[in-house]
Design a protein around this motif. Structure first.
Motif, PDB file in Angstrom:
ATOM      1  N   GLU A  53       0.855  -1.472  -0.059  1.00 37.27           N
ATOM      2  CA  GLU A  53       0.380  -0.070   0.177  1.00 37.27           C
ATOM      3  C   GLU A  53       0.357   1.454   0.186  1.00 37.27           C
ATOM      4  O   GLU A  53       0.202   2.406  -0.655  1.00 37.27           O
ATOM      5  N   ALA A  54       1.731   0.969   1.098  1.00 35.30           N
ATOM      6  CA  ALA A  54       2.640   2.626   0.880  1.00 35.30           C
ATOM      7  C   ALA A  54       3.135   2.521  -0.385  1.00 35.30           C
ATOM      8  O   ALA A  54       3.727   3.987  -0.648  1.00 35.30           O
ATOM      9  N   ALA A  55       4.044   1.572  -1.236  1.00 37.82           N
ATOM     10  CA  ALA A  55       4.072   1.743  -2.468  1.00 37.82           C
ATOM     11  C   ALA A  55       3.262   2.402  -3.285  1.00 37.82           C
ATOM     12  O   ALA A  55       3.471   3.406  -4.178  1.00 37.82           O
ATOM     13  N   THR A  56       2.582   1.910  -3.376  1.00 33.16           N
ATOM     14  CA  THR A  56       1.159   2.685  -4.507  1.00 33.16           C
ATOM     15  C   THR A  56       0.736   4.020  -3.129  1.00 33.16           C
ATOM     16  O   THR A  56       0.858   4.942  -4.399  1.00 33.16           O
TER      17      THR A  56
ATOM     18  N   TYR B 255       2.399   5.640  -2.771  1.00 27.97           N
ATOM     19  CA  TYR B 255       3.516   7.279  -3.163  1.00 27.97           C
ATOM     20  C   TYR B 255       3.353   6.928  -4.806  1.00 27.97           C
ATOM     21  O   TYR B 255       4.401   7.887  -5.111  1.00 27.97           O
TER      22      TYR B 255
END
Lengths: 299, 383
Positions: A197-200, A202
């Motif tokens: 989710e964090a990657a998404t 950002y």
């Protein structure tokens, strides 16, 4: 007909009908292989020439050069002196007992089969992890591939391509590929949801997520799959030798038919030695690339 | 209250329904069926219903609720990690629901960043690589983002940890990395999903202080999710209370404490230590009864009629108050200590107790911005 025999005997299809079905299917497949066998064989030609070239390379190269290269690879991957010495000793023993050439043949086919399994298996695993539909289709196929006796799928392969290296490779890959597919799928699905989710959040694109987050984090699981695949490929060596794959499997086969216990044992032990080398090298290589998981030095 | 001019994020009629065919259930939910009825009749879970919010530029907007109230679901709509069943989400006037995949990616890269409850760091990247992640996926060169990432690590107090892996850091340190990563992209909006909830109380307090301090200089728009009212009151310029997927109350911290909208909010507010939750600025009178040092006492008497105190700044920079101590005395000038607008009530209590008159409140440029009277302080601390 008021015949009640179906109560005592299974109401099976008549022998004649069964025979017709068998004949039709066999005939159809035979026609198919006569028609397209050559074409399909031609498709595999590049692979065959690579196989032959690689096998010859391993055999023609002086034994001490190979010994040096293998030991160097082992040492680079594991950084373990003990393991490297073990490898040198077992390879020397293999050579001393006259199994060098067969070992090189097996080594070459296992290497090629492993590479093929990885190249085909990881994309399939990725596909499965992205779509539940793909997973529900591929999973039963993998179940069949793993439980169907190898001899059964050897038949159509041999009918189509005859005996030799290529059918051997196909049989080994069919048998050995399921773990790498399954564990790639599993590994990607187990990646921490919040991290993804964090990657998404950002602004990572699906490709950036796959190569930057999912595959690296799934790597320990994928490596376990690759390790299993190698082990299963080695286990197939003897069966593959029945369709003309040269290597350590053939002497084993010969010793079964002629009851040569010592010959069988020696070649068996050589296979075991190869297995241990492959296993330790791939495992400790995987471990070394996952150093960040060890952590917790100061907290 | 955020008015329409400085509104940055607007949410209108947002619904989130989980289940196999949410669209079919939507009319019933809009018709006012309760969460339980919907679950019993259709097997769908209502996550959020009829959320309307306006978040202003530069404010810390806290969304508060217990677990299961839908707050984490709500914050994931701001950058469309979750798509709503119905409703509009506007950021800077653009309806982000209309964005294509490409526009959405650009939007996430430039407009918003996010801090996660369990940090969401990439375990295989070093600390500095994690901080620079947002910039690196934009395609910036490593030399460029590394420099910037190092600066932010220094700001959050983690220089020297650049080459460590997240697993080598403590929870508090990991969340500092998470915060640095969010700040490193220079996004205007910061989404913080229970960012400090996984930390132990001491570290949590420290991180809150750090966030307040950073915000003084950065003036970001922060959407902060929490289940802890103390935290909400400490950080929030405004607070929205969420219950069972519905907004129960939106207001300033003081309004939440003093005028809870219903029993649910009241139950929350009851447990709060107000002296520790409220700041001077929440309680002070915003009037500025100030007199230049040259003016005479007559002028002061005039102002005194309107307010109960008049202040003046002496040449040395100290403040003096002009006030009647009781009805029988005439007003006189006394030198008084001053308060800061961002001080906690509990920290100013000693000064207030020692003083007989209202005390002046200063902003960060040392100018008078209001005053605090004993009466309003007492009122506020009364439960």
């Amino acid at each position: 007909m008021a015949d009640a025999s179906w109560l005592t005997e299974f109401p099976d299809m008549s022998r004649r009908e069964l025979l017709t079905i068998r004949k039709t299917l066999d005939g159809a497949y035979r026609d198919f292989s006569r028609e397209y066998g050559d074409t399909i064989e031609a498709l595999f030609d590049p692979l065959l020439s690579f196989l032959v070239w690689f096998e010859n390379l391993l055999i023609i190269t002086p034994w001490w050069v190979i010994l040096f290269i293998i030991t160097a690879i082992v040492h680079l991957a594991t950084r373990s002196l003990k393991l490297s010495i073990g490898v040198v000793i077992s390879l020397l023993l293999i050579g001393y007992f006259g199994m060098w050439e067969d070992t090189m043949r097996t080594l070459s086919i296992i290497t090629v089969c492993t590479i093929m399994s990885i190249v085909i298996g990881i994309p399939i695993g990725i596909l499965m992890s992205r779509s539940d539909r793909a997973q529900s289709i591929v999973t039963p196929l993998l179940d069949v591939m793993q439980t169907m006796p190898a001899f059964v799928y050897l038949i159509p392969v041999v009918m189509l391509l005859g005996i030799g290296k290529i059918p051997g490779v196909i049989a080994v890959v069919i048998y050995a590929i399921p773990p790498v597919i399954r564990l790639t799928n599993l590994g990607i699905r187990l990646v921490n949801k919040e991290t993804l989710e964090a990657a998404t959040a950002y602004g990572a694109t699906p490709t950036q997520r796959l190569f930057g987050v999912q595959l690296p984090l799934a790597m320990p699981t994928i490596m376990a799959g690759i390790n299993q695949t190698i082990m299963m490929a080695l286990a197939m060596v003897v069966i593959a030798s029945m369709i003309g794959v040269k290597g350590l499997g053939q002497p084993v086969l010969k010793s079964i038919t002629n009851q040569y216990f010592t010959l069988g044992l020696l070649n068996g032990l050589a296979i075991v030695a190869l297995a241990i080398i492959f296993d330790r090298v791939s495992q400790s290589y995987a471990k070394r690339t996952q150093r960040h998981l060890e952590g917790h030095d100061n907290g | 209250m955020a008015n329409s001019e400085n509104a940055l994020i607007e949410i209108e009629g947002l619904y989130q329904i989980f289940g196999s065919s949410p669209e079919k259930v939507l009319p019933a939910v809009k018709g006012g069926a309760s969460k339980e009825e919907i679950l019993a009749d259709t097997g769908h879970t209502v996550g959020l219903q009829d959320i309307n919010l306006t978040i202003g530029k530069g404010e810390i907007f806290v969304i508060m609720g217990l677990s299961g109230s839908g707050k984490s679901t709500l914050i994931r709509h701001f950058n469309r990690l979750i798509d709503p069943t119905a409703g509009k989400i506007k950021v800077n006037g653009d309806d982000i629901m209309q964005f294509s995949m490409k526009e959405l990616t650009q939007f996430r890269r430039h407009k918003m960043s996010m801090v996660f409850q369990h940090f969401g760091l990439l375990p295989h990247r070093t600390v500095v690589e994690n901080v620079g992640y947002g910039l690196s996926i934009k395609g910036q060169k490593k030399t460029e983002w590394k420099e910037k990432a190092k600066e932010w690590l220094e700001t959050v107090g983690l220089s020297g940890y650049e080459e460590q892996y997240p697993s080598q850091l403590s929870g508090g340190q990991q969340q500092r990395v998470g915060l640095a990563r969010a700040l490193c992209t220079d996004a205007e909006i910061l989404l913080m999903d229970e960012a400090f909830s996984a930390l132990d109380p001491l570290i949590r307090f420290e991180m809150q202080s750090q966030l307040i301090e950073l915000q003084e200089n950065l003036h970001k728009t922060i959407v902060f999710i929490t289940h802890d009212l103390d935290e909400a009151l400490r950080l929030g310029d405004r607070i929205a209370v969420l219950k069972d997927g519905k907004l129960v109350q939106v207001g300033k911290p003081v309004e939440i404490i003093l005028n809870p909208a219903d029993d649910y909010v009241r139950a929350f507010a009851k447990d709060v230590n107000r002296a520790r939750a409220l700041l001077v600025k929440n309680v002070m009178q915003r009037a500025q009864p100030i007199l230049s040092i040259d003016n005479d006492t007559n002028k002061a008497d005039e102002i005194l009629k309107e307010y109960d105190v008049v202040f003046r700044k002496t040449k040395s920079g100290d403040f003096e108050a002009y006030s009647k101590i009781s009805e029988n005395y005439s007003a006189s000038w006394t030198s008084v200590p001053s308060l800061r607008r961002n001080e906690l009530l509990q920290d100013v209590l000693p000064k207030m107790l020692r003083s007989k008159v209202s005390l002046p409140v200063l902003n960060k440029d040392d100018e008078l911005c209001g005053y605090l009277s004993h009466q309003s302080l007492a009122e506020m601390l009364k439960i």
